[in-house]
Design a protein around this motif. Structure first.
Motif, PDB file in Angstrom:
ATOM      1  N   GLU A 247      26.853  48.590  34.158  1.00 18.52           N
ATOM      2  CA  GLU A 247      25.510  48.357  33.630  1.00 18.52           C
ATOM      3  C   GLU A 247      25.571  47.620  32.284  1.00 18.52           C
ATOM      4  O   GLU A 247      24.760  46.747  32.005  1.00 18.52           O
ATOM      5  CB  GLU A 247      24.750  49.679  33.464  1.00 18.52           C
ATOM      6  N   HIS A 248      26.552  47.986  31.453  1.00 17.91           N
ATOM      7  CA  HIS A 248      26.697  47.339  30.147  1.00 17.91           C
ATOM      8  C   HIS A 248      27.107  45.884  30.331  1.00 17.91           C
ATOM      9  O   HIS A 248      26.582  44.993  29.663  1.00 17.91           O
ATOM     10  CB  HIS A 248      27.723  48.093  29.297  1.00 17.91           C
ATOM     11  N   TRP A 249      28.048  45.646  31.236  1.00 21.01           N
ATOM     12  CA  TRP A 249      28.485  44.273  31.532  1.00 21.01           C
ATOM     13  C   TRP A 249      27.295  43.455  32.011  1.00 21.01           C
ATOM     14  O   TRP A 249      27.081  42.327  31.557  1.00 21.01           O
ATOM     15  CB  TRP A 249      29.606  44.287  32.555  1.00 21.01           C
ATOM     16  N   ALA A 250      26.472  44.008  32.898  1.00 20.85           N
ATOM     17  CA  ALA A 250      25.304  43.291  33.415  1.00 20.85           C
ATOM     18  C   ALA A 250      24.309  42.982  32.292  1.00 20.85           C
ATOM     19  O   ALA A 250      23.766  41.871  32.219  1.00 20.85           O
ATOM     20  CB  ALA A 250      24.625  44.097  34.520  1.00 20.85           C
ATOM     21  N   ALA A 251      24.084  43.945  31.405  1.00 13.87           N
ATOM     22  CA  ALA A 251      23.169  43.733  30.280  1.00 13.87           C
ATOM     23  C   ALA A 251      23.729  42.677  29.327  1.00 13.87           C
ATOM     24  O   ALA A 251      22.989  41.813  28.834  1.00 13.87           O
ATOM     25  CB  ALA A 251      22.924  45.051  29.541  1.00 13.87           C
ATOM     26  N   TRP A 252      25.028  42.733  29.084  1.00 13.38           N
ATOM     27  CA  TRP A 252      25.670  41.755  28.210  1.00 13.38           C
ATOM     28  C   TRP A 252      25.548  40.354  28.808  1.00 13.38           C
ATOM     29  O   TRP A 252      25.214  39.398  28.110  1.00 13.38           O
ATOM     30  CB  TRP A 252      27.132  42.126  27.984  1.00 13.38           C
ATOM     31  N   LEU A 253      25.806  40.251  30.111  1.00 16.20           N
ATOM     32  CA  LEU A 253      25.680  38.957  30.791  1.00 16.20           C
ATOM     33  C   LEU A 253      24.267  38.413  30.700  1.00 16.20           C
ATOM     34  O   LEU A 253      24.070  37.215  30.454  1.00 16.20           O
ATOM     35  CB  LEU A 253      26.052  39.091  32.276  1.00 16.20           C
ATOM     36  N   GLU A 254      23.293  39.274  30.911  1.00 16.34           N
ATOM     37  CA  GLU A 254      21.888  38.858  30.850  1.00 16.34           C
ATOM     38  C   GLU A 254      21.555  38.301  29.468  1.00 16.34           C
ATOM     39  O   GLU A 254      20.868  37.304  29.338  1.00 16.34           O
ATOM     40  CB  GLU A 254      20.986  40.050  31.172  1.00 16.34           C
ATOM     41  N   ARG A 255      22.065  38.953  28.457  1.00 12.29           N
ATOM     42  CA  ARG A 255      21.725  38.584  27.088  1.00 12.29           C
ATOM     43  C   ARG A 255      22.549  37.417  26.555  1.00 12.29           C
ATOM     44  O   ARG A 255      22.029  36.546  25.865  1.00 12.29           O
ATOM     45  CB  ARG A 255      21.913  39.795  26.194  1.00 12.29           C
ATOM     46  N   TYR A 256      23.839  37.394  26.838  1.00 12.28           N
ATOM     47  CA  TYR A 256      24.732  36.416  26.212  1.00 12.28           C
ATOM     48  C   TYR A 256      25.419  35.462  27.191  1.00 12.28           C
ATOM     49  O   TYR A 256      26.084  34.521  26.758  1.00 12.28           O
ATOM     50  CB  TYR A 256      25.827  37.142  25.413  1.00 12.28           C
ATOM     51  N   GLY A 257      25.292  35.690  28.479  1.00 15.05           N
ATOM     52  CA  GLY A 257      26.029  34.907  29.469  1.00 15.05           C
ATOM     53  C   GLY A 257      25.796  33.414  29.409  1.00 15.05           C
ATOM     54  O   GLY A 257      26.720  32.617  29.612  1.00 15.05           O
ATOM     55  N   ASP A 258      24.565  33.012  29.097  1.00 16.45           N
ATOM     56  CA  ASP A 258      24.258  31.579  29.043  1.00 16.45           C
ATOM     57  C   ASP A 258      24.909  30.874  27.859  1.00 16.45           C
ATOM     58  O   ASP A 258      24.923  29.648  27.800  1.00 16.45           O
ATOM     59  CB  ASP A 258      22.745  31.359  28.986  1.00 16.45           C
ATOM     60  N   ASP A 259      25.463  31.645  26.929  1.00 16.22           N
ATOM     61  CA  ASP A 259      26.129  31.045  25.769  1.00 16.22           C
ATOM     62  C   ASP A 259      27.507  30.488  26.126  1.00 16.22           C
ATOM     63  O   ASP A 259      28.126  29.816  25.297  1.00 16.22           O
ATOM     64  CB  ASP A 259      26.299  32.073  24.651  1.00 16.22           C
ATOM     65  N   TYR A 260      27.989  30.771  27.329  1.00 14.35           N
ATOM     66  CA  TYR A 260      29.341  30.382  27.741  1.00 14.35           C
ATOM     67  C   TYR A 260      29.273  29.557  29.017  1.00 14.35           C
ATOM     68  O   TYR A 260      28.476  29.821  29.907  1.00 14.35           O
ATOM     69  CB  TYR A 260      30.208  31.628  27.949  1.00 14.35           C
ATOM     70  N   ALA A 261      30.151  28.562  29.112  1.00 11.11           N
ATOM     71  CA  ALA A 261      30.114  27.612  30.229  1.00 11.11           C
ATOM     72  C   ALA A 261      30.735  28.161  31.505  1.00 11.11           C
ATOM     73  O   ALA A 261      30.304  27.812  32.602  1.00 11.11           O
ATOM     74  CB  ALA A 261      30.815  26.319  29.823  1.00 11.11           C
ATOM     75  N   THR A 262      31.742  29.014  31.389  1.00  8.25           N
ATOM     76  CA  THR A 262      32.444  29.484  32.584  1.00  8.25           C
ATOM     77  C   THR A 262      32.527  31.004  32.601  1.00  8.25           C
ATOM     78  O   THR A 262      32.377  31.666  31.569  1.00  8.25           O
ATOM     79  CB  THR A 262      33.882  28.931  32.635  1.00  8.25           C
ATOM     80  N   ASP A 263      32.804  31.539  33.783  1.00  5.81           N
ATOM     81  CA  ASP A 263      32.963  32.981  33.922  1.00  5.81           C
ATOM     82  C   ASP A 263      34.178  33.467  33.126  1.00  5.81           C
ATOM     83  O   ASP A 263      34.151  34.547  32.548  1.00  5.81           O
ATOM     84  CB  ASP A 263      33.102  33.366  35.400  1.00  5.81           C
ATOM     85  N   THR A 264      35.213  32.650  33.070  1.00  9.51           N
ATOM     86  CA  THR A 264      36.406  33.005  32.295  1.00  9.51           C
ATOM     87  C   THR A 264      36.053  33.164  30.816  1.00  9.51           C
ATOM     88  O   THR A 264      36.490  34.123  30.162  1.00  9.51           O
ATOM     89  CB  THR A 264      37.499  31.936  32.478  1.00  9.51           C
ATOM     90  N   GLU A 265      35.256  32.239  30.292  1.00 10.17           N
ATOM     91  CA  GLU A 265      34.826  32.335  28.896  1.00 10.17           C
ATOM     92  C   GLU A 265      33.960  33.572  28.674  1.00 10.17           C
ATOM     93  O   GLU A 265      34.078  34.244  27.647  1.00 10.17           O
ATOM     94  CB  GLU A 265      34.053  31.085  28.486  1.00 10.17           C
ATOM     95  N   ARG A 266      33.065  33.873  29.627  1.00  9.43           N
ATOM     96  CA  ARG A 266      32.205  35.056  29.506  1.00  9.43           C
ATOM     97  C   ARG A 266      33.039  36.330  29.458  1.00  9.43           C
ATOM     98  O   ARG A 266      32.811  37.206  28.635  1.00  9.43           O
ATOM     99  CB  ARG A 266      31.226  35.119  30.671  1.00  9.43           C
ATOM    100  N   ARG A 267      34.002  36.434  30.356  1.00  9.24           N
ATOM    101  CA  ARG A 267      34.845  37.637  30.399  1.00  9.24           C
ATOM    102  C   ARG A 267      35.678  37.782  29.125  1.00  9.24           C
ATOM    103  O   ARG A 267      35.831  38.875  28.593  1.00  9.24           O
ATOM    104  CB  ARG A 267      35.725  37.624  31.641  1.00  9.24           C
ATOM    105  N   ALA A 268      36.193  36.665  28.611  1.00  9.76           N
ATOM    106  CA  ALA A 268      36.967  36.711  27.369  1.00  9.76           C
ATOM    107  C   ALA A 268      36.079  37.131  26.199  1.00  9.76           C
ATOM    108  O   ALA A 268      36.479  37.943  25.358  1.00  9.76           O
ATOM    109  CB  ALA A 268      37.603  35.346  27.099  1.00  9.76           C
ATOM    110  N   ALA A 269      34.858  36.615  26.146  1.00  9.09           N
ATOM    111  CA  ALA A 269      33.939  36.985  25.069  1.00  9.09           C
ATOM    112  C   ALA A 269      33.561  38.462  25.158  1.00  9.09           C
ATOM    113  O   ALA A 269      33.465  39.149  24.137  1.00  9.09           O
ATOM    114  CB  ALA A 269      32.685  36.111  25.127  1.00  9.09           C
ATOM    115  N   TYR A 270      33.363  38.967  26.378  1.00  6.32           N
ATOM    116  CA  TYR A 270      33.034  40.386  26.538  1.00  6.32           C
ATOM    117  C   TYR A 270      34.220  41.256  26.121  1.00  6.32           C
ATOM    118  O   TYR A 270      34.038  42.281  25.467  1.00  6.32           O
ATOM    119  CB  TYR A 270      32.617  40.683  27.986  1.00  6.32           C
ATOM    120  N   ARG A 271      35.438  40.833  26.464  1.00  7.34           N
ATOM    121  CA  ARG A 271      36.627  41.579  26.011  1.00  7.34           C
ATOM    122  C   ARG A 271      36.703  41.591  24.487  1.00  7.34           C
ATOM    123  O   ARG A 271      36.995  42.619  23.878  1.00  7.34           O
ATOM    124  CB  ARG A 271      37.899  40.981  26.612  1.00  7.34           C
ATOM    125  N   ASP A 272      36.423  40.452  23.857  1.00  3.70           N
ATOM    126  CA  ASP A 272      36.395  40.405  22.391  1.00  3.70           C
ATOM    127  C   ASP A 272      35.327  41.344  21.846  1.00  3.70           C
ATOM    128  O   ASP A 272      35.549  42.051  20.865  1.00  3.70           O
ATOM    129  CB  ASP A 272      36.119  38.985  21.891  1.00  3.70           C
TER     130      ASP A 272
END
Length: 81
Positions: free
Chosen positions: A29-54
């Motif tokens: 649920e947290h990952w989904a909320a994070w994606l909804e809020r910040y996902g468009d800030d990153y071009a690829t899924d790899t970048e999104r996952r790295a940013a979420y890990r950070d």
């Protein structure tokens, strides 16, 4: 004669209700909320996952600096305007 007034909030059908407690970091649920809020800030899924890990890595530091407030909670996000 007394007049009663009621405050009515407008509900947007496209916006889900805010949960009583925010999802726990690391949960689906947290990952989904994070994606909804910040996902468009990153071009690829790899970048999104790295940013979420950070985000997860730095969460304890952010909480100690800003208090025990979850940065995903609340509605006051800077929209750039």
């Amino acid at each position: 004669m007394s007049v009663r007034r009621h405050t009515v909030e407008t509900m947007n059908a496209n916006t889900p209700p805010t949960p009583a407690t925010p999802p726990q970091p690391g949960s689906a649920e947290h990952w989904a909320a994070w994606l909804e809020r910040y996902g468009d800030d990153y071009a690829t899924d790899t970048e999104r996952r790295a940013a979420y890990r950070d985000f997860q890595t730095n969460l304890a530091t952010m909480q100690s600096v800003f208090g025990q407030h979850d940065p995903m909670a609340g509605e006051n996000r800077d929209t750039g305007s």
